[in-house]
Design an enzyme around this catalytic site. Structure first.
Site, short mmCIF file in Angstrom:
data_model
loop_
_atom_site.label_atom_id
_atom_site.label_comp_id
_atom_site.label_asym_id
_atom_site.label_seq_id
_atom_site.Cartn_x
_atom_site.Cartn_y
_atom_site.Cartn_z
N GLU A 1 -1.12 6.61 7.33
CA GLU A 1 -1.86 5.46 6.79
C GLU A 1 -0.83 4.55 6.13
O GLU A 1 -0.44 4.78 4.99
CB GLU A 1 -2.91 5.94 5.77
CG GLU A 1 -3.97 6.86 6.34
CD GLU A 1 -4.99 6.10 7.19
OE1 GLU A 1 -5.08 4.86 7.08
OE2 GLU A 1 -5.71 6.75 7.97
N CYS B 1 -3.25 -1.92 -0.01
CA CYS B 1 -2.75 -1.88 1.37
C CYS B 1 -3.46 -2.87 2.28
O CYS B 1 -2.86 -3.44 3.18
CB CYS B 1 -2.89 -0.48 1.93
SG CYS B 1 -4.58 0.15 1.86
P1 NAD Z 1 6.09 4.96 -0.41
O1 NAD Z 1 6.16 5.10 1.06
O2 NAD Z 1 7.31 4.53 -1.15
O3 NAD Z 1 5.63 6.33 -1.11
C1 NAD Z 1 4.46 7.03 -0.70
C2 NAD Z 1 4.64 8.52 -0.96
O4 NAD Z 1 5.72 8.98 -0.16
C3 NAD Z 1 4.98 8.91 -2.40
O5 NAD Z 1 4.21 10.03 -2.78
C4 NAD Z 1 6.45 9.28 -2.34
O6 NAD Z 1 6.80 10.29 -3.25
C5 NAD Z 1 6.56 9.80 -0.92
N1 NAD Z 1 7.93 9.72 -0.37
C6 NAD Z 1 8.95 8.95 -0.77
N2 NAD Z 1 10.05 9.17 0.00
C7 NAD Z 1 9.69 10.12 0.90
C8 NAD Z 1 10.38 10.78 1.97
N3 NAD Z 1 11.65 10.50 2.26
N4 NAD Z 1 9.70 11.69 2.69
C9 NAD Z 1 8.41 11.97 2.41
N5 NAD Z 1 7.70 11.36 1.43
C10 NAD Z 1 8.33 10.45 0.68
O7 NAD Z 1 4.87 3.96 -0.69
P2 NAD Z 1 4.36 3.39 -2.06
O8 NAD Z 1 5.34 2.38 -2.58
O9 NAD Z 1 3.95 4.49 -2.95
O10 NAD Z 1 3.02 2.64 -1.59
C11 NAD Z 1 3.01 1.35 -1.07
C12 NAD Z 1 2.89 1.35 0.43
O11 NAD Z 1 1.80 2.16 0.84
C13 NAD Z 1 2.56 -0.03 0.98
O12 NAD Z 1 3.29 -0.24 2.16
C14 NAD Z 1 1.08 0.04 1.28
O13 NAD Z 1 0.62 -0.86 2.24
C15 NAD Z 1 0.95 1.44 1.73
N6 NAD Z 1 -0.42 1.89 1.57
C16 NAD Z 1 -1.16 2.16 2.68
C17 NAD Z 1 -2.49 2.53 2.54
C18 NAD Z 1 -3.36 2.85 3.71
O14 NAD Z 1 -4.41 3.43 3.50
N7 NAD Z 1 -2.98 2.51 4.92
C19 NAD Z 1 -3.03 2.63 1.26
C20 NAD Z 1 -2.24 2.35 0.16
C21 NAD Z 1 -0.92 1.99 0.31
#
Ligand code: NAD
Length: 484
Positions: A230, A264
């Protein structure tokens, strides 16, 4: 079962500080528990959903306070609206529909298969890993969990390191509500997240950025763990020439500024008929003043999650200004100390500036003037497939052209955000905005194995095709070739 997992099956995670070891012990415990009850009854699943609902109610104010602490200021109303209410609605919906979702499906066979009978059983996958981002930390963790528990799975949860206060409360709430081998929380930063997504789960649901989503998909591929991704991206709004700005702009501004654009499916940029741009900007400015008077000192306005995220938004606007875009302040000044970023519109920024090339994830609204509908559609189709698309207008033919001429994760017509609030609509991206979907039955199915079962009859005619092959087999094959 994975060797390392099997070796740790008898341990408990209590007192284990090292996150990687904790993940491995918890996963082993959950896999072991799963193997003793592979397909839990309706009563067991319903009981887990009931406990989850009671947990959300009992911990609601602590969740809201912790989330607000993590953001700086996030009104409790916003948390209730976007985190608590949707999760409780998802639980209620799942409990109402669960018996129907669980029921085996009877399948009618082709004449070549008769008189055997067949059905499809829906079974849990086992242990699901759920990784959530910070922007709606409760909703994006517990909504996937609803699908996981409804489908009969166990789950490990990994919240974002950017919501440490919330993560701590969630860990306590979950530990009080569930046995460690049913649902458990693992906290920590990217290193923990990396170890988490490299673990041999039966399915992973990752919500986050496209860049991290790619890494998660790679890590999961090594275990052949299926993943629901997602992700994010730039969700466009098209204002049709037939639009009534008085109706459309309040809905657009609401969706854009909910959680200060840290959503998002927030409308990322607006495609506006060229001649309507001045009226549009005036209407947006008036509406911002209506919904959030007195910015930056308005308590209903969510602050930006961290200084790093705040500075990025400042840089995006500065870069656009330097590249000769028109920057329109839509409210009072920013308050950097409290991380209040007042809304800004940007008109005519070049395609290679950050505001046009990156997901904004904040209260900046790029405006892209267009002349023809074909041009607006082409603009969208030349970019990554968006998570959401919004269209405002009354011209049904134009609406149909946009719906058939573009691809997006989901669409709301004449409003924003709302398609994801309905549990009967699958929610998920496409292309760079992700793959797979959840919510309601889609979430149940994403975390189930649909197992086909064929039950042979005593009267089977298949033996006519057994060797040694004589004239009868040849005749049968001819018949099958023609009619089979
Ligand atoms: P992010 O990708 O930085 O982090 C998301 C999660 O991934 C966190 O729990 C983080 O600890 C983990 N993470 C970080 N590095 C990782 C790695 N190398 N391997 C595995 N996991 C890792 O995203 P964010 O800044 O927390 O959220 C914002 C983003 O999320 C935006 O792009 C937004 O559009 C998206 N988002 C999507 C939805 C959806 O439902 N499609 C909903 C909310 C947010």
């Amino acid at each position: 079962m994975d060797g390392q997992v099997a070796a740790r099956m008898d341990e408990t995670a209590v007192g284990i500080a090292d996150p990687a070891a904790r993940i491995s012990v918890l996963l082993a415990a959950q896999k072991a528990a799963w193997s003793t009850d592979v397909t839990p009854s309706h009563a067991v699943r319903d009981g887990r959903l009931d406990r989850l609902d009671r947990m959300v109610v009992a911990w609601e104010s602590r969740f809201a306070a912790a989330i607000s602490e993590d953001f700086g200021n996030r009104p409790a109303v916003v948390t209730t609206l976007t985190d608590i209410v949707p999760v409780r609605a998802a639980i209620r919906h799942a409990r109402r529909e669960l018996k129907r979702w669980m029921r085996p499906r009877r399948v009618s066979l082709a004449w070549t298969g008769k008189p055997a009978s067949a059905q499809i059983l829906r079974q849990p996958l086992g242990v699901v890993g759920i990784v959530a981002p910070w922007n709606y930390p409760l909703n994006l963790m517990l909504s996937p969990l609803v699908g996981a528990l409804a489908a009969g799975n166990r789950a490990l949860l990994k919240p974002s390191e950017l919501t440490p206060a919330f993560s701590e409360v969630l860990a306590k709430a979950v530990a009080e509500t569930f046995a460690e081998d049913e649902v458990a929380v693992v906290t920590g930063g990217p290193e923990v997240a990396t170890a988490f997504t490299a673990a041999p789960f039966d399915h992973l649901i990752f919500t986050g950025s496209t860049a991290v989503g790619r890494k998660v998909a790679e890590a999961a591929a090594r275990n052949l763990t299926p993943v629901t991704l997602e992700l994010g991206g730039k969700s466009p709004v098209i204002l049709d020439p037939s639009v009534d700005l008085g109706k459309a702009v309040p809905r657009l501004v609401w969706g854009k500024l909910l959680n200060s654009g840290q959503t998002c499916v927030a409308p990322d940029y607006a495609l506006v008929p060229r001649g309507r741009v001045p009226d549009f900007l005036a209407a947006v400015k008036a509406e911002v003043a209506e919904q959030y008077p007195g910015l930056p000192g308005n308590a209903d306005y969510t602050t930006i999650i961290s200084p790093r995220h705040f500075d990025r938004l400042v840089r995006l606007v500065e870069e656009a200004r330097e590249r000769d875009a028109e920057v329109v302040e839509l409210a009072g000044p920013h308050d950097p100390e409290r991380r209040v970023f007042s809304p800004v519109a940007v008109v005519g920024a070049p395609d290679d500036t950050g505001v046009m090339a990156e997901e904004i994830f904040g209260p900046i609204l790029p405006v892209v003037p267009y002349d023809t509908l074909d041009e607006a559609i082409a603009y969208i189709n030349l970019r990554d497939r968006p998570l959401a698309l919004y269209w405002f207008g009354s011209d049904k033919a134009a609406e149909a052209r946009v719906l058939s001429g573009t691809i997006a994760g989901g669409v709301t017509i004449n409003d924003t955000i709302l398609h994801l609030s309905q549990d009967d609509l699958p929610f998920g991206g496409v292309g760079a905005s992700g793959y797979g979907a959840y919510h309601g039955e889609a979430g149940f199915l994403a975390l189930s194995k649909e197992k086909p079962v064929l039950r042979q009859s005593v009267l089977s005619g298949v033996s006519l095709l057994y060797p040694p092959y004589g004239r009868l087999a040849t005749w049968m094959l001819k018949l099958l070739g023609r009619l089979g």
